[in-house]
Design an enzyme around this catalytic site. Structure first.
Site, PDB file in Angstrom:
ATOM      1  CB  CYS A   1       1.504  18.150  16.104  1.00 53.49           C
ATOM      2  SG  CYS A   1       2.522  18.866  17.416  1.00 53.49           S
TER       3      CYS A   1
ATOM      4  NE  ARG B   1      -0.981  20.936  15.079  1.00 54.30           N
ATOM      5  CZ  ARG B   1      -0.705  20.632  13.823  1.00 54.30           C
ATOM      6  NH1 ARG B   1      -1.689  20.280  13.015  1.00 54.30           N
ATOM      7  NH2 ARG B   1       0.526  20.667  13.360  1.00 54.30           N
TER       8      ARG B   1
ATOM      9  CG  ASP C   1       0.131  24.448  12.287  1.00 55.86           C
ATOM     10  OD1 ASP C   1       0.191  25.055  13.376  1.00 55.86           O
ATOM     11  OD2 ASP C   1       1.112  24.257  11.553  1.00 55.86           O
TER      12      ASP C   1
HETATM   13  P1  4NP Z   1       2.420  22.167  16.296  1.00 58.14           P
HETATM   14  O1  4NP Z   1       2.445  23.686  15.771  1.00 58.14           O
HETATM   15  O2  4NP Z   1       2.809  21.285  15.115  1.00 58.14           O
HETATM   16  O3  4NP Z   1       0.996  21.961  16.708  1.00 58.14           O
HETATM   17  O4  4NP Z   1       3.415  22.089  17.432  1.00 58.14           O
HETATM   18  C1  4NP Z   1       3.515  24.239  15.084  1.00 58.14           C
HETATM   19  C2  4NP Z   1       4.627  24.646  15.772  1.00 58.14           C
HETATM   20  C3  4NP Z   1       5.688  25.236  15.077  1.00 58.14           C
HETATM   21  C4  4NP Z   1       5.607  25.400  13.712  1.00 58.14           C
HETATM   22  C5  4NP Z   1       4.484  24.985  13.017  1.00 58.14           C
HETATM   23  C6  4NP Z   1       3.432  24.394  13.703  1.00 58.14           C
HETATM   24  N1  4NP Z   1       6.694  26.040  13.015  1.00 58.14           N
HETATM   25  O5  4NP Z   1       6.562  26.221  11.795  1.00 58.14           O
HETATM   26  O6  4NP Z   1       7.694  26.364  13.646  1.00 58.14           O
END
Ligand code: 4NP
Length: 168
Positions: free
Chosen positions: A9, A15, A127
């Site tokens: 991800c 995720r 997300d």
């Molecule tokens: P992930 O979620 O891609 O599912 O781990 C996110 C975690 C952090 C961020 C965005 C999505 N961020 O912008 O820091």
């Protein structure tokens, strides 16, 4: 040789660690434990070294009774050789992974996670980072569906079975 899955991800704190741990949870209940290995990574380096997001851990504990293990790391080019199948959570992750393989020689290893869903019709794992708790619960539901389909798919490949299981 074990069959190796990499879940990817953006941040590797919501995720993809959830997918990795849910998949491990499902594999543990089968005879394939130790023969299907899981890891996860993020396309960004924002959260390198961080544990899974607390909101994701709470949702996984409430819905499935499992703990999320792992520390975030960034996707790297060597992952193309090291893994048999790379599962992108959304299309942006998918594009970023393919961008790291300009020759295209590993494109066949990269799939969208939701391709393996059989109950849900969403084509991407949304997300949840900037949303509320219900987004994290939705991610768990989607990932359980996708992981069940993925497990059936990997077992159907039978590439990692020991010799005697090929019916010789
Ligand atoms: P992930 O979620 O891609 O599912 O781990 C996110 C975690 C952090 C961020 C965005 C999505 N961020 O912008 O820091």
């Amino acid at each position: 040789m074990p069959y190796k899955l990499l879940f990817v991800c953006l941040g590797n704190i919501c995720r993809s660690p959830a997918a990795e741990n849910i998949m491990n949870h499902l594999i543990q209940q089968t005879e394939w434990k130790g023969r299907i290995l899981c890891d996860s990574a993020g396309t960004s380096g924002y959260h390198i070294g961080s544990p899974p997001d607390r909101r994701m851990s709470i949702a996984a504990a409430q819905k499935l009774g499992i703990r999320l293990h792992g520390r975030a790391r960034q996707f790297q080019a060597s992952d193309f050789q090291d893994f048999d199948l790379i599962l992108a959570m959304d299309r942006e992750n998918y594009r970023d992974i393919l961008f790291a393989d300009p020759s295209g020689q590993y494109h066949h290893k990269v799939r969208l996670m939701c391709e393996f869903c059989s109950c849900h019709t969403l084509e991407e794992v949304p997300d949840p980072y900037y949303g509320g708790a219900e987004g994290f619960h939705q991610v768990i539901d989607l990932l359980v569906d996708a992981c069940e389909g993925l497990l059936k798919y990997v077992i159907s490949l039978q590439t990692f079975l020991p010799e005697q299981s090929h019916g010789v």
